[in-house]
Design a protein around this motif. Structure first.
Motif, short mmCIF file in Angstrom:
data_model
loop_
_atom_site.label_atom_id
_atom_site.label_comp_id
_atom_site.label_asym_id
_atom_site.label_seq_id
_atom_site.Cartn_x
_atom_site.Cartn_y
_atom_site.Cartn_z
N GLY A 52 31.90 17.25 36.24
CA GLY A 52 31.61 18.63 35.90
C GLY A 52 31.78 19.58 37.08
O GLY A 52 31.43 19.26 38.22
N GLU A 53 32.34 20.73 36.80
CA GLU A 53 32.42 21.84 37.76
C GLU A 53 31.66 23.01 37.15
O GLU A 53 31.50 23.09 35.93
N SER A 54 31.22 23.93 38.00
CA SER A 54 30.35 25.00 37.50
C SER A 54 30.61 26.31 38.22
O SER A 54 31.03 26.32 39.37
N VAL A 55 30.31 27.39 37.52
CA VAL A 55 30.12 28.69 38.13
C VAL A 55 28.72 29.15 37.78
O VAL A 55 28.28 29.08 36.62
N LEU A 56 27.97 29.61 38.80
CA LEU A 56 26.65 30.19 38.63
C LEU A 56 26.75 31.67 38.97
O LEU A 56 27.29 32.04 40.01
N PHE A 57 26.23 32.53 38.09
CA PHE A 57 26.22 33.97 38.36
C PHE A 57 24.81 34.48 38.10
O PHE A 57 24.30 34.39 36.97
N VAL A 58 24.17 35.02 39.12
CA VAL A 58 22.77 35.40 39.05
C VAL A 58 22.63 36.78 38.42
O VAL A 58 23.25 37.76 38.86
N LEU A 59 21.77 36.85 37.39
CA LEU A 59 21.48 38.11 36.71
C LEU A 59 20.24 38.79 37.26
O LEU A 59 20.18 40.02 37.34
N ALA A 60 19.21 38.00 37.59
CA ALA A 60 17.93 38.57 38.03
C ALA A 60 17.20 37.55 38.89
O ALA A 60 17.39 36.33 38.74
N GLY A 61 16.34 38.05 39.80
CA GLY A 61 15.55 37.17 40.64
C GLY A 61 16.34 36.60 41.81
O GLY A 61 17.45 37.05 42.11
N HIS A 62 15.75 35.59 42.44
CA HIS A 62 16.36 34.97 43.61
C HIS A 62 16.29 33.45 43.48
O HIS A 62 15.28 32.90 43.03
N LEU A 63 17.36 32.78 43.90
CA LEU A 63 17.44 31.33 43.82
C LEU A 63 17.95 30.78 45.13
O LEU A 63 18.77 31.41 45.81
N ARG A 64 17.46 29.60 45.48
CA ARG A 64 17.95 28.91 46.67
C ARG A 64 18.86 27.78 46.22
O ARG A 64 18.44 26.84 45.54
N LEU A 65 20.12 27.88 46.61
CA LEU A 65 21.14 26.87 46.31
C LEU A 65 21.40 26.05 47.55
O LEU A 65 21.60 26.61 48.64
N VAL A 66 21.41 24.73 47.41
CA VAL A 66 21.79 23.84 48.50
C VAL A 66 22.98 23.01 48.04
O VAL A 66 22.90 22.33 47.01
N THR A 67 24.07 23.08 48.77
CA THR A 67 25.26 22.30 48.47
C THR A 67 25.95 21.94 49.78
O THR A 67 26.00 22.75 50.72
N ASP A 68 26.45 20.71 49.86
CA ASP A 68 27.12 20.22 51.07
C ASP A 68 26.22 20.37 52.30
O ASP A 68 26.70 20.64 53.42
N GLY A 69 24.90 20.24 52.09
CA GLY A 69 23.95 20.31 53.20
C GLY A 69 23.65 21.71 53.68
O GLY A 69 22.89 21.88 54.64
N LEU A 70 24.20 22.73 53.04
CA LEU A 70 23.98 24.12 53.44
C LEU A 70 23.16 24.85 52.39
O LEU A 70 23.37 24.68 51.18
N GLY A 71 22.22 25.70 52.86
CA GLY A 71 21.40 26.49 51.97
C GLY A 71 21.97 27.89 51.79
O GLY A 71 22.50 28.49 52.74
N HIS A 72 21.87 28.42 50.58
CA HIS A 72 22.35 29.77 50.26
C HIS A 72 21.29 30.48 49.44
O HIS A 72 20.75 29.90 48.49
N GLU A 73 21.00 31.73 49.78
CA GLU A 73 20.07 32.54 49.01
C GLU A 73 20.89 33.40 48.04
O GLU A 73 21.72 34.22 48.46
#
Length: 277
Positions: A89-110
């Motif tokens: 599976g591959e994905s696209v995430l698009f944030v509409l509201a609020g804040h999320l912490r994404l961690v991928t390949d050992g890196l964190g993204h706000e």
């Protein structure tokens, strides 16, 4: 330009509301109006905590064939350490509201509203809501289709604001597209872009093509040609268009008409099982 992103909040319809909404479902297209996104149409997802989702499209005979699309609401303290159950599976995430912490390949993204993340096929990633308000995002999923001699794409994170809309030829800026990957990059077998029409903007012909579409209206309202029907849509509505469904549209109202658009691209059409007669 002021960007806004319509976010469903659930709840239940008023008991005095008429039952017949603008929802439509047929062999060429489907329209799921925002009023359908209530508490009684949610799904719960294995592997996710304090999370609920509205499933807008899924692979199904006579419906979406290439993708699944969901709107996911993550409550404070919720999220998932293993969000994607399909190893291809591959994905696209698009944030509409609020804040999320994404961690991928050992890196964190706000990620905040307008945040966009592409998760490569087979990527290991996690998503969490560490704040005290709900966070909502659109989740587009596709099983990656590998092609001989072409590597799979890498994951990346960006935002709506970092991708200025590119004017379509001879439209004076009334019709533009924000592209998050290079259309000539054959590693990608799907595009999830944002299309923007300024008031008065239009697609002036009935597009008819092999790409399947999932369309979530982020902002404004418009009138869409779906096969032979002109349908009014507004922010929060979702449309599915099967391959070769004729389509056109024009913006209505005084605000920009913007939508998140999925399409499958850059692969040979499948020919089915070989003839053995």
């Amino acid at each position: 330009m002021e960007y806004t992103y319509y976010t469903p909040t659930g709840g239940l319809p008023d008991q005095n509301q008429r039952a017949r909404e603008r929802a439509q479902f047929n062999t060429a297209y489907a329209v799921i109006p925002r009023g359908v996104l209530s508490d009684i149409t949610i799904s719960l997802l294995p592997g996710w905590e304090k999370t609920r989702a509205w499933v807008l499209a899924r692979p199904l005979s006579g419906f979406a064939e290439t993708f699944a699309q969901l709107i996911v609401e993550v409550a404070p303290g919720g999220g998932s350490d293993h969000p994607e159950p399909d190893p291809q599976g591959e994905s696209v995430l698009f944030v509409l509201a609020g804040h999320l912490r994404l961690v991928t390949d050992g890196l964190g993204h706000e990620l905040e509203p307008g945040g966009y993340a592409f998760m490569a096929p087979g990527a290991q990633w996690s998503l969490a809501n560490d704040l005290d308000t709900p966070a909502t995002f659109v989740w587009v999923r596709k099983r990656y289709e590998r092609a001989p001699g072409i590597d799979a794409p890498e994951s990346f994170v960006t935002t709506d604001r970092e991708k200025p809309p590119q004017e379509m030829p001879d439209t004076s800026g009334y019709w533009s597209t924000s592209r998050f990957v290079d259309p000539a990059d054959l590693r990608h077998d799907m595009h999830v872009n944002i299309v923007t029409f300024m008031p008065g903007g239009t697609i002036p012909f009935a597009e008819t093509h092999v790409m399947e579409h999932g369309i979530y209206v982020l902002q404004g309202r418009g009138v869409y040609l779906l096969n032979q029907d002109w349908v009014e849509v507004e922010e929060g509505d979702f449309m599915w268009l099967r391959a070769f469904c004729p389509q056109a549209c024009y913006a209505a109202g005084r605000r920009p008409f913007r939508y998140l658009l999925y399409k499958d691209v850059n692969r040979h059409p499948k020919l089915g099982a070989p003839f053995t007669g």
